[in-house]
Every structure is written in structure tokens, then in C-alpha cells.
Enzyme design. Sequence first.
Site, PDB file in Angstrom:
ATOM      1  N   GLN A 104      44.670  45.557  38.933  1.00 21.80           N
ATOM      2  CA  GLN A 104      42.788  45.035  40.102  1.00 21.80           C
ATOM      3  C   GLN A 104      43.287  44.699  41.115  1.00 21.80           C
ATOM      4  O   GLN A 104      43.973  43.152  41.209  1.00 21.80           O
ATOM      5  CB  GLN A 104      42.067  45.032  38.995  1.00 21.80           C
ATOM      6  CG  GLN A 104      40.686  45.071  39.075  1.00 21.80           C
ATOM      7  CD  GLN A 104      39.957  44.691  38.330  1.00 21.80           C
ATOM      8  OE1 GLN A 104      39.977  43.851  37.774  1.00 21.80           O
ATOM      9  NE2 GLN A 104      38.438  44.447  38.716  1.00 21.80           N
ATOM     10  N   ASN A 294      48.476  48.889  23.422  1.00 21.69           N
ATOM     11  CA  ASN A 294      48.082  47.773  24.538  1.00 21.69           C
ATOM     12  C   ASN A 294      48.486  48.685  25.644  1.00 21.69           C
ATOM     13  O   ASN A 294      49.265  47.962  25.898  1.00 21.69           O
ATOM     14  CB  ASN A 294      48.524  46.697  24.343  1.00 21.69           C
ATOM     15  CG  ASN A 294      47.385  45.329  25.442  1.00 21.69           C
ATOM     16  OD1 ASN A 294      47.043  45.695  25.620  1.00 21.69           O
ATOM     17  ND2 ASN A 294      47.339  44.339  24.226  1.00 21.69           N
ATOM     18  N   TRP A 296      48.696  46.795  27.727  1.00 25.55           N
ATOM     19  CA  TRP A 296      49.399  45.414  28.770  1.00 25.55           C
ATOM     20  C   TRP A 296      50.615  45.547  28.716  1.00 25.55           C
ATOM     21  O   TRP A 296      51.720  44.621  28.924  1.00 25.55           O
ATOM     22  CB  TRP A 296      48.752  43.592  28.477  1.00 25.55           C
ATOM     23  CG  TRP A 296      47.630  43.573  28.327  1.00 25.55           C
ATOM     24  CD1 TRP A 296      46.890  44.037  29.138  1.00 25.55           C
ATOM     25  CD2 TRP A 296      47.430  42.275  28.285  1.00 25.55           C
ATOM     26  NE1 TRP A 296      45.870  43.163  29.843  1.00 25.55           N
ATOM     27  CE2 TRP A 296      46.078  42.087  28.766  1.00 25.55           C
ATOM     28  CE3 TRP A 296      47.045  41.529  26.949  1.00 25.55           C
ATOM     29  CZ2 TRP A 296      45.366  41.562  28.465  1.00 25.55           C
ATOM     30  CZ3 TRP A 296      46.158  40.728  26.534  1.00 25.55           C
ATOM     31  CH2 TRP A 296      45.175  40.618  27.320  1.00 25.55           C
TER      32      TRP A 296
END
Length: 729
Positions: A104, A294, A296
Amino acid sequence: MPYTPSGFFCDRLIRERERRDGEGSLNKPLRFNSQDFGVLRQECLGGKTLFEDESFPATVESLGFKELGHKSNKVKNIVWKRPKEICENPQFIVGGASRTDICQGDLGDCWLLAAIACLTLNEKLLYRVVPQEQSFSEGYGGIFHFQFWRYGDWVDVVIDDRIPTFNNQLVFTKSAERNEFWSALLEKAYAKLHGSYEALKGGNTTEAMEDFTGGVTEFYEMKEAPKELYKIMKKALERGSLMGCSIDSLVPARFETRTVTGLVKGHAYSVTAVEECKPSQHKEAKVRLVRLRNPWGQVEWNGPWSDNSKEWATLSKSEKEKLQHQSAEDGEFWMSFEDFKKNYTKIEICNLTPDALEDDKIHKWTVSVNEGRWVRGCSAGGCRNYPDTFWTNPQYRLRLLEEDDDPEDNEVGCTFVVALMQKNRRKERKMGANLFTIGFAIYEVPKEMHGNKQHMQKDFFLFSSSKARCKSYINLREVTQRFRLTPGEYVIVPSTYEPHQEGEFILRVFSEKRNTSEEIENRIEADHPVPAPASAGEESEEDQQFRTIFQEIAGEDMEITANELKNVLNRVITKRESEIDKDLNTEGFSLESCRSMIALMDVSFMDGTGRLNLQEFRHLWNKIKQWQGIFKHYNADQSGSINSYEMRNAVNDAVMCLVSRSGFRLNNQLYDIITMRYANENMNIDFDSFISCLVRLEAMFRAFQAFDQDGDGTIRLSVLEWLQLTMYA
């Protein structure tokens, strides 16, 4: 030129024609802004130039309108650059698209990026949104394209590769690999679809998931989850649905913080599998498991059934292989379904439409899609709290035809999901638009009304309770809910919470078995009018009065012009109002209205005299008296006008009583037009406008019937005939 009475909204006709031609499908997406990627790329290559997109230029307007607008300090040092100006050897995709390609930047669009990360888990879906064979080497012309689902159609969005930078670094989304640009370009294409980068600020992950798949999302709060949630999840994965879950955090500062169990609050997870296993010590029952990931790629659950937990020792080798158990810090882990429900607070399931995957092995939903609009003063009736207008909302007839194959608890029924989505609100943010609060209700149609496609009237909703409805009205782009009802016929009423709110929407119905849904759209038709026979009895006092007035104004030829008709009518109706009807508050008929009345009574239409004789005037006067009575009925508050929502009923009553064995019916689009044409700013219609509307309606229908010699509902006119007809009526 061919003309049909239903051909009023050209854009809707064009969309329907495109669908018939296959436009908007996966194989033939619509060209956003009419830009053809292949043609434009060839022009660039042939001219040895790099594409510059004039429809989404490298300017502040493409960045935003407020926080990223002209007055913002944030945009002053932003420079638009192509990847080849940012780094050496830029690549579209490096080593396959993955979650690490999405980092992001300075834009609050994490909801979009979470959806993109989810998309990378399904390669087939990913490369439908991100077409392959795009690069910065072979065939490079500074032009790229991406495909999104947009309100029922697939669209192909073309962009140039100029991206906002600051100090030679990408301002918004970037990849962990400095020379990889597919995610940044995908974000730009999505920004173009919505008008600007700033339009992407704030949203829900499921919004983008739907735009990537054409699917529909169901939300479940774990504390209120249905008892068959496990089965719902399993079926969803079998159908190729995308599924995510999260743990809500009431304290913003604790978003994306790890708990002692290894789970992260305020963070999105993907559900990648739902299975059952039978541990050796559990002889009586199987254990239900859920596999999660997840994004990540690390930080995992450390409770029961985690990678290295003792529970795995109770399974056979074949069971472990079936579950593809691995002990690795890769972000993916198993947990029991019970622990899943205890620890997570929300689950989102994006069910795919039948066209989302072409693999025959994947079970698919049946879906029907309907477009609609709420029009202020006509079809924006608000929710059930407003009974006087609720019935005027668009209505959709739903037919559930087949029961589920495996009903729960031996209860028969049809499982389906209703999804109501409001359109274009994000794109219109720069004009101050916000999301409406929307919802819907479902009513069972009485058996005696099955197959009757007429709009359900006010009394039906006053005396019938809903069979089902959305859980709540809410200001989201889409409201969805799952239901199970017995086979039969139902009517779905979508609405905004408050009346008078104008906007477009699509209503989709997904079902496990076959269903049909369609808008209840009255067919535009008219029976051939049969003039009421003249009375052979003695003239009434009123007849004698207007005969005297008529003779006085008409003169020796006993015919009156439009101007003379205006004088006759206003003298008669003023006298009648003063004696009987003191609540019309009319200022009299205009000359234009009287010209339309003569056109209505002129049996020869365009070859007529433009005058009325006594017999024609008498017939016209009888019509006006009947219309006047109907107007009074709906003018219950004696305000001198009727509410535009009641115009539908008033028109129906008026046209059915004018002639014997005849009448005509209108559809919702025509009621919208009538409201726009004849209602005032307060959405009221006065007596003069009411009469003018009815005169014009009947005149146009009579003219159409005169040309429709074979009665097939279609006529062909020359330009001269069309102009003569419309100018005279």
C-alpha cells in the site's frame, strides 16, 4: 423509421441490444470509454509513439477532487512517469503474481489491495482481470488494459503507463520488487473506472472482490451465524467462491495487532479449505476443520490443529495427505471449526456467477440480473414505513422452480441469495453523492395471481405482510441475504429507506437451483376505442347551458377553433367549479392544451380541419367531466393537486372509463416520463396538467393505432409522417 410505443429510453435499448449481441460478456467485454485496446496499441506501434490516454490524463483531475484536488498541497510535487523512467528493466510481472506484489502507498485503498491479494490465490480469476501477454519489451506501446465486472457487464479498461511518483518513487500501490508494475497499473485502471484515484479512498474488500469476479457477497456475523454455516462454507468453496474472514477490533490503535493465539485483529484472512477428518480417538464423530491463510505469508494460529500441534499425531498418513498438512511458516494453517467460530467475528463469502469459471467440475450458481432505477416522484417510494408510496417502487417477480437437492432438517425449499446493488455512487462522490440506505422485502404472490405480471397495488401491501426481507436497511453499495422459501411465485420490492431518493440499481438473484426473476413491467397496449354512443334522451340543464355558450361562440358554421374552445371550456368549467367543485383551484385551460384536445377529437388526425363541431365538443366535454371526477377522488386533501405517486392509479382509472370495451396500460418507464413532464418541483400534478397528460396520451395512442394496420404493435413512419404526428398531437 420503425417506432414502438416502448422505445423511450435509448440508453436502455442500447444496453439490451448489446446483450443480445454478446456485448458485456467475458468473451466480448464492453470497451470502456469506447477505447479498443488492440486498435490503439497497433496505432502506437505503427506510429512508433507511446500511448497517452486523453480520457484519463496525467493531470490533477485524475488524482482527485478534494484531498488530491487542485487546492491540495499533496499533489504539488507529484510527477507522472512511465516505468522505464523510474527504473531499469521494468517488468509487468516478475516470477508470477503474488501477495508480495501488493504494497500500500499513500492512498486509503487497503480494501482494494486486500481483494487483489485474494485474487492472486486463484490464477484463473487473476489472469482474467489482468490479461497476460502484456510487457515492457515485445509489443510495448505504453498501453495496457484490465477487465472488471461493472454492474452486470464485463468492461475492458485501457490505460497508459504514466504513474504518479514523488522523488522517483510510486505514490500509490507498489510491488516489493521495484521493477514490477502490474499491481500499480491495475490500481490505475480501477481508479479510471471510478473517475479518479481519490474515489478509491475507503471501501469494503468485498466490493472489489465482486468487481473482479462478478460474484455476490454474503456477510455473516459469527455470533448470529446460521446453524448450517459449515455446510454453506463447504458448498461455497466447491463452487469456486472467494472467502475471507476477520477479527473486529473495537480500538483503532489495535488494528493489525497480534494476539496471544497468533491471530491478528483488524486483519483480513483468506479461507482456503473446509474439510472433515476422523482422529483415531474420536470414534463416534468426525472433526470439522477450516484452513486459513494470512496474506502476510507468516504469523499463524498456535492453538489446536496448528502446524505443529499434537492433534496431527492422531491422524493417519492418508488423512494428513488428504488435508495437505505442512509444517511451515507460510501463513497458512488449520484450526477446528469451533475455534474458528470462537475467534473470528465476521466471514465474507463472494459467490461466483455461472460465468466466473468455465471448469465443468466446479458447481455453479444460477443467477438472474435485473436493472432498475428509482425516480423521484414516481418510483422512489421509500421503505414500508411509507405505505402511501412504498407500492410504487420497482417490483420484480421471482419464480422458484426447483427445491434443493439436500434440504436441511428435512425441510423442503429453495435456497437463494438476493443482492441489491446501487450504482455509480463512488464515481459520483466528487459531485457530493453518498451511498443511499437501501434494502428490500419479499412478498408471496397469491396463487390466483400467478402469471399475472401487473404491478402490485397499494392495497396488496397494506394487507399483506412480507414473507422475507433483508436483515436491515444499510448504506452499503450492496445489501445481500440468503433465504429459503418453498417453490412458488414471489415479488421482490427493492427500495431506499427514505422516499424521493433517485438512483440506479441492479437486483440479482442467485440460487442453487433454477429460478427466474423479471421486472413487473406492464405491457404497453391499447384496445381500439369505441366512442360512447350519444344519449337519445332529453338534454340536461347543463347540456342546454353549454349548447347555448357553444352557439354563441361558434357562430353560423357551428365549429370552434382552439382559441374558441379555450373560451368555451373556461366559461363552462368556471361556472361548474363555482357551483359544485370548489377544490380544483384551476386557472383555466391553456391554448396549447386546447390544441391538443382538438387533435384528440380530430378523427382524421393530420388531415383534419383543426376545428370541433357540437357533437365532437359534447364528446370531449363528457371525457373532461369523467376526468374531473377522478381528479377529485385523488385530490382527497382538496389541495388542488394530486401526488405524482398517485398519478399511476389516476391515469389507470381515467383511461379505463372513457370508452366501452377498451383502455390502455402503461409501463414504469412511461410513468417516469409522465412525472418528469407534468409534475411540479414538489412532485404534484395540478388539474390542468392532469387533463393535458390524458389528452396527449389518448391522442398518441389513437394516432399509433391508425398507423398500426396489422395490429402487431410496430409501425413504420417516414420523417415527414413522424414530424406531422408529433407536431400535431
